[in-house]
Design a protein around this motif. Structure first.
Motif, PDB file in Angstrom:
ATOM      1  N   ALA A 486      77.796 -23.526 -61.997  1.00  0.00           N
ATOM      2  CA  ALA A 486      76.940 -24.615 -62.458  1.00  0.00           C
ATOM      3  C   ALA A 486      75.756 -24.701 -61.504  1.00  0.00           C
ATOM      4  O   ALA A 486      75.922 -24.575 -60.297  1.00  0.00           O
ATOM      5  CB  ALA A 486      77.711 -25.923 -62.488  1.00  0.00           C
ATOM      6  N   GLY A 488      72.027 -26.644 -60.319  1.00  0.00           N
ATOM      7  CA  GLY A 488      71.076 -27.745 -60.350  1.00  0.00           C
ATOM      8  C   GLY A 488      69.775 -27.301 -59.715  1.00  0.00           C
ATOM      9  O   GLY A 488      69.795 -26.705 -58.639  1.00  0.00           O
ATOM     10  N   ALA A 509      70.916 -32.918 -59.959  1.00  0.00           N
ATOM     11  CA  ALA A 509      71.027 -32.089 -61.164  1.00  0.00           C
ATOM     12  C   ALA A 509      72.349 -31.336 -61.201  1.00  0.00           C
ATOM     13  O   ALA A 509      72.919 -31.121 -62.269  1.00  0.00           O
ATOM     14  CB  ALA A 509      69.861 -31.112 -61.233  1.00  0.00           C
ATOM     15  N   ALA A 512      75.141 -33.350 -62.707  1.00  0.00           N
ATOM     16  CA  ALA A 512      75.083 -33.341 -64.170  1.00  0.00           C
ATOM     17  C   ALA A 512      75.573 -32.013 -64.729  1.00  0.00           C
ATOM     18  O   ALA A 512      76.281 -31.965 -65.742  1.00  0.00           O
ATOM     19  CB  ALA A 512      73.648 -33.616 -64.626  1.00  0.00           C
ATOM     20  N   SER A 513      75.230 -30.889 -64.057  1.00  0.00           N
ATOM     21  CA  SER A 513      75.674 -29.578 -64.531  1.00  0.00           C
ATOM     22  C   SER A 513      77.183 -29.436 -64.453  1.00  0.00           C
ATOM     23  O   SER A 513      77.812 -28.845 -65.332  1.00  0.00           O
ATOM     24  CB  SER A 513      75.010 -28.469 -63.708  1.00  0.00           C
ATOM     25  OG  SER A 513      73.649 -28.352 -64.013  1.00  0.00           O
ATOM     26  N   HIS A 516      78.847 -30.736 -67.404  1.00  0.00           N
ATOM     27  CA  HIS A 516      78.723 -29.900 -68.602  1.00  0.00           C
ATOM     28  C   HIS A 516      79.574 -28.637 -68.520  1.00  0.00           C
ATOM     29  O   HIS A 516      79.689 -27.908 -69.497  1.00  0.00           O
ATOM     30  CB  HIS A 516      77.259 -29.517 -68.824  1.00  0.00           C
ATOM     31  CG  HIS A 516      76.387 -30.680 -69.173  1.00  0.00           C
ATOM     32  ND1 HIS A 516      75.540 -31.268 -68.264  1.00  0.00           N
ATOM     33  CD2 HIS A 516      76.242 -31.395 -70.322  1.00  0.00           C
ATOM     34  CE1 HIS A 516      74.898 -32.271 -68.829  1.00  0.00           C
ATOM     35  NE2 HIS A 516      75.307 -32.379 -70.084  1.00  0.00           N
ATOM     36  N   SER A 520      76.399 -23.871 -66.754  1.00  0.00           N
ATOM     37  CA  SER A 520      75.270 -24.671 -67.220  1.00  0.00           C
ATOM     38  C   SER A 520      74.234 -24.817 -66.116  1.00  0.00           C
ATOM     39  O   SER A 520      74.558 -24.812 -64.935  1.00  0.00           O
ATOM     40  CB  SER A 520      75.759 -26.048 -67.667  1.00  0.00           C
ATOM     41  OG  SER A 520      76.343 -26.746 -66.574  1.00  0.00           O
ATOM     42  N   SER A 521      72.981 -24.940 -66.510  1.00  0.00           N
ATOM     43  CA  SER A 521      71.876 -25.130 -65.571  1.00  0.00           C
ATOM     44  C   SER A 521      71.128 -26.394 -65.963  1.00  0.00           C
ATOM     45  O   SER A 521      70.838 -26.615 -67.147  1.00  0.00           O
ATOM     46  CB  SER A 521      70.922 -23.935 -65.593  1.00  0.00           C
ATOM     47  OG  SER A 521      71.598 -22.758 -65.207  1.00  0.00           O
ATOM     48  N   THR A 522      70.815 -27.219 -64.965  1.00  0.00           N
ATOM     49  CA  THR A 522      70.126 -28.487 -65.226  1.00  0.00           C
ATOM     50  C   THR A 522      68.938 -28.614 -64.300  1.00  0.00           C
ATOM     51  O   THR A 522      69.075 -28.452 -63.079  1.00  0.00           O
ATOM     52  CB  THR A 522      71.082 -29.679 -65.019  1.00  0.00           C
ATOM     53  OG1 THR A 522      72.227 -29.529 -65.858  1.00  0.00           O
ATOM     54  CG2 THR A 522      70.375 -30.982 -65.355  1.00  0.00           C
ATOM     55  N   TYR A 523      67.775 -28.876 -64.869  1.00  0.00           N
ATOM     56  CA  TYR A 523      66.571 -29.148 -64.091  1.00  0.00           C
ATOM     57  C   TYR A 523      66.457 -30.652 -63.875  1.00  0.00           C
ATOM     58  O   TYR A 523      66.730 -31.448 -64.782  1.00  0.00           O
ATOM     59  CB  TYR A 523      65.328 -28.631 -64.805  1.00  0.00           C
ATOM     60  CG  TYR A 523      65.202 -27.133 -64.803  1.00  0.00           C
ATOM     61  CD1 TYR A 523      64.358 -26.493 -63.895  1.00  0.00           C
ATOM     62  CD2 TYR A 523      65.931 -26.344 -65.689  1.00  0.00           C
ATOM     63  CE1 TYR A 523      64.234 -25.111 -63.885  1.00  0.00           C
ATOM     64  CE2 TYR A 523      65.822 -24.967 -65.682  1.00  0.00           C
ATOM     65  CZ  TYR A 523      64.967 -24.361 -64.778  1.00  0.00           C
ATOM     66  OH  TYR A 523      64.857 -22.988 -64.771  1.00  0.00           O
ATOM     67  N   ASP A 526      64.595 -32.661 -66.383  1.00  0.00           N
ATOM     68  CA  ASP A 526      65.262 -33.019 -67.628  1.00  0.00           C
ATOM     69  C   ASP A 526      66.055 -34.312 -67.486  1.00  0.00           C
ATOM     70  O   ASP A 526      66.250 -35.041 -68.456  1.00  0.00           O
ATOM     71  CB  ASP A 526      66.201 -31.886 -68.052  1.00  0.00           C
ATOM     72  CG  ASP A 526      65.432 -30.603 -68.346  1.00  0.00           C
ATOM     73  OD1 ASP A 526      64.225 -30.697 -68.628  1.00  0.00           O
ATOM     74  OD2 ASP A 526      66.044 -29.519 -68.262  1.00  0.00           O
ATOM     75  N   LEU A 527      66.553 -34.585 -66.250  1.00  0.00           N
ATOM     76  CA  LEU A 527      67.302 -35.827 -66.026  1.00  0.00           C
ATOM     77  C   LEU A 527      66.376 -37.023 -65.910  1.00  0.00           C
ATOM     78  O   LEU A 527      66.662 -38.110 -66.405  1.00  0.00           O
ATOM     79  CB  LEU A 527      68.138 -35.720 -64.742  1.00  0.00           C
ATOM     80  CG  LEU A 527      69.259 -34.686 -64.728  1.00  0.00           C
ATOM     81  CD1 LEU A 527      69.929 -34.684 -63.357  1.00  0.00           C
ATOM     82  CD2 LEU A 527      70.292 -34.993 -65.803  1.00  0.00           C
TER      83      LEU A 527
END
Length: 765
Positions: A486, A488, A509, A512-513, A516, A520-523, A526-527
């Motif tokens: 995962a 961030g 981030a 949050a990843s 999921h 998963s990758s979270t920028y 996006d949050l």
């Protein structure tokens, strides 16, 4: 300007001392040595050759005694009785036993077991007919009939001189045959053990001990037969060979092939004679060289002694001159003073604290400080450059990777060193980017500081530059671990000092990843929803998210910056006073909620003081103080937990040190921390590394059991978790000066009478 060593009083002292201490005594000593060296050196060289040949004789005698011992053990081995060897099932175990006996001696080429009156003979290759000596092994002069007769009738250990033996289709080899009758319990011999030995195995032992020897080597038996020989290209007549055998033990000078030879002869207790012969000019060449050298030194000292003393003094002073030049560049010392040693001592004292720094740990520590605080502390730029840390790109951002506990743990997975090496310093030239890996204290997380070049433009174009970099780094990790982490990703910044903000964003981030799932990758963008402007809310979501994460990690610098950013936004919007108070209470509520989640409940008592403010500047000051208190509590709690964790780990090790599976990996896995973090923290707390601590605990327990129990040594060593008994005995002796058995007998009263006889040699064997 360089350090002027020509004006140095220390150099002058060196010069005078070399002239007085070196030159004058050496002239006197040279005269004395010249008269005595030639005679003494010649006798010493001769004695050295005698000692070396005696040592070679001892080694070969021991090897032959080992062969008799092997035959003795074979005679009493239940697996090598006539019944077992002839049994259709147990015969395989008998052959296996012969293989083991063969492996116990380095000079054996093949081992045969023959039961007298039998038609078969047994070796490590299996059961074979006696025709093996006309097929696989064919002797030059020893025919099959004589061999069978010798195998059935030999009464004492007998060795045949080396002769050519054809092994199948291979090139003939010169071999000796050694026959030893076996007769357990003093009964008539019922079998014979025959060893085949390469002649080079015996002569090679002598050559290896004599080192630079280049002459002939002979081994004679009691009757003057040449058992083995190494001629080194020189052939002498049979009469001269017999003359060598007839020599008395010691050194001799005789003529061989009409050339003077120096001969050394020794005899063993078994009656064998060992002889070496080399040309005298070669033997005494070292004496001639040394004698010539002494004469040259004498002449040189008389004529050039003073010049040599000056040169040596300047050479001795040269390292001091280099050090003074280094000090001048760093500290600019007072050149009017000539006390160089004091300046060197002062400089070494100033740098003593840096000597113990290890580059990998220092590099990770500096990068971790940069992530947490936005700076590297007191470390100068030169130091970071030497560690290979350089920030010369236009943009930077931080990405964090995490793995679920059941999927992949960096601290314990066998691929972890490969991952850390891979991500330690990554170059992506096709993307004009690079990345520095930072190992986090958490066992399942890794941070990457990424720098890339791009022209300043719109947000979309910069984000487009980040995405392929993230995908490339993610692909590299998956390629080496097989598990997708995962990820961030924080925002990009133009200065390295802003990386602490990007780290907070990436950590937010990552949380949050992880929700999921793996891969998963979270920028952070996006949050935070920074792309969508909400005119009804004046504190951006990304500010609150970063404020929460900075408080959780104890990052005071980022927390203060987020409080200031939130209030500055309010100043710019100029909302009404009631709405302003509501928004400010939202910021305060965010901080108090985070403190409550961290277990910091007492800050609620400060609510009346914080809510009574006269201006936004006053509120900012109070919120900053609240952030400082929360961050200080988080730091203190982290240090306490680390100390408590180390205490718990030490207690666990003390209780389980005898577990042979105990290792850095198992400890890191059990307590969910990275191996390098555990290793570094353990050494800081205990004062020694993990391996040294485990060894000391086991040694202490072995000593206790040796002195207070009568258990066998091998059982004691196994009980403390050490499976390699011979290696333990060697290390124990190196540390204490005694083997465990000797230690028990020396330190335990009446130990030899009350305890079993601990045979260290048997354990080693």
């Amino acid at each position: 300007m360089k350090w002027n060593h020509f004006k140095s009083k220390l150099l002058l002292k060196y010069t005078l001392s070399y002239i007085s201490i070196f030159l004058i005594p050496l002239v006197i000593l040279t005269i004395i040595i010249y008269h005595n060296a030639v005679n003494t050196l010649r006798s010493e060289i001769e004695q050295t050759n005698v000692n070396q040949l005696t040592q070679a004789k001892t080694v070969i005698d021991d090897r032959m005694k080992e062969l008799q011992d092997i035959a003795f053990r074979i005679a009493y081995d239940e697996q090598l009785t006539r019944y077992w060897t002839h049994h259709p099932y147990y015969s395989r175990e008998s052959i296996g036993a012969l293989v083991k006996y063969k492996a116990t001696s380095s000079i054996i080429d093949e081992l045969f077991l023959f039961f007298r009156g039998d038609d078969n003979i047994y070796s490590s290759q299996g059961s074979e007919n006696l025709n093996v000596f006309t097929g696989r092994y064919k002797f030059n002069t020893w025919n099959q009939a004589d061999m069978i007769r010798d195998l059935n009738s030999v009464r004492s250990p007998t060795i045949r001189p080396a002769e050519q033996v054809v092994q199948g289709t291979k090139i003939p080899n010169s071999m000796l045959a050694y026959l030893v009758p076996i007769a357990p319990n003093n009964t008539p011999a019922h079998g014979t053990v025959m060893y085949l030995i390469h002649e080079s195995n015996l002569t090679g032992l002598i050559d290896s001990i004599l080192s630079d020897y280049h002459g002939m080597t002979y081994i004679f038996d009691n009757y003057g037969q040449v058992l083995a020989a190494n001629y080194k290209g020189e052939i002498i007549s049979e009469q001269e060979v017999n003359a060598l055998f007839a020599l008395e033990p010691g050194t001799h000078s005789i003529s061989l092939n009409q050339e003077p030879h120096s001969v050394v002869s020794v005899k063993s207790d078994a009656g064998w004679t060992y002889v070496t012969a080399m040309p005298s000019n070669q033997f005494f060449s070292r004496i001639v060289h040394i004698r010539t050298f002494i004469i040259l030194v004498f002449s040189f000292v008389v004529t050039m002694g003073t010049i040599l003393a000056i040169m040596l003094a300047r050479r001795q002073y040269h390292p001091i001159s280099d050090l003074m030049e280094f000090i001048r560049l760093k500290n600019d010392p007072d050149t009017s003073s000539t006390n160089e040693l004091e300046w060197i001592k002062k400089t070494l004292h100033d740098y003593s604290q840096r000597v113990d720094l290890q580059e990998p740990y220092a590099r990770n520590h500096i990068l971790l400080m940069l992530l947490k605080h936005g700076h590297t502390g007191d470390f100068p730029a030169e130091f970071t450059d030497k560690l290979g840390i350089r920030f010369n790109r236009s943009h930077y951002f931080v990405m964090t990777m995490g793995w679920e506990m059941h999927a992949f743990r960096i601290g314990d997975n066998p691929e972890q060193p490969t991952v850390m090496q891979l991500m330690n310093d990554v170059e992506l030239p096709e993307l004009s980017a690079y990345a520095y890996g930072v190992e986090l204290p958490q066992a399942d997380q890794l941070a990457l500081i990424v720098g890339f070049d791009a022209e300043i433009g719109h947000e979309g174009s910069l984000n487009a530059r980040m995405e392929p970099i993230v995908e490339k780094l993610q692909w590299m990790v998956v390629e080496h671990t097989g598990v997708a982490p995962a990820i961030g990703i924080g925002n990009r910044y133009t200065y390295p000092k802003q990386l602490n903000q990007s780290y907070i964003e990436a950590s937010t981030a990552l949380e949050a990843s992880m929700l999921h799932g793996q891969g998963s990758s979270t920028y952070f963008n996006d949050l935070s929803g920074s792309a969508v402007q909400d005119s009804s809310f004046w504190v951006p979501k990304d500010v609150l998210l970063k404020l929460v994460q900075s408080l959780k990690q104890g990052s005071y610098d980022v927390a203060v910056q987020m409080v200031s950013t939130a209030l500055n936004n309010l100043k710019a919007e100029m909302p009404s006073v009631p709405l302003l108070r509501c928004i400010c209470f939202d910021i305060l509520n965010t901080m108090l909620k985070t403190a409550s989640e961290l277990g910091i409940h007492h800050v609620v008592d400060q609510l009346p003081r914080i809510t009574s403010y006269d201006s936004l500047e006053d509120l900012e000051k109070k919120l900053t103080g609240l952030a400082a208190e929360i961050c200080a509590h988080v730091e203190a709690k982290s240090e306490t937990e680390e100390s408590s964790l180390m205490d718990e780990i030490v207690a666990y090790i003390d209780a389980n040190f005898s577990d042979y599976d105990l290792s850095l990996g198992t400890i890191s896995s059990k307590f969910t921390i990275s191996s390098s973090y555990f290793s570094r923290s353990f050494k800081e707390k205990i004062g020694m590394n993990f391996t040294q601590y485990i060894w000391q605990k086991r040694v202490d327990e072995v000593i206790r059991l040796l002195l207070h129990t009568t258990d066998p040594l091998k059982d004691i060593i196994t009980r403390v978790g050490y499976l390699d008994t011979p290696n333990f005995i060697r290390k124990f002796k190196k540390e204490t000066g005694y083997t465990p058995g000797q230690y028990r007998k020396m330190h335990r009263p009446n130990g030899s009478a009350d305890s079993p006889d601990d045979d260290d040699e048997e354990c080693i064997g």
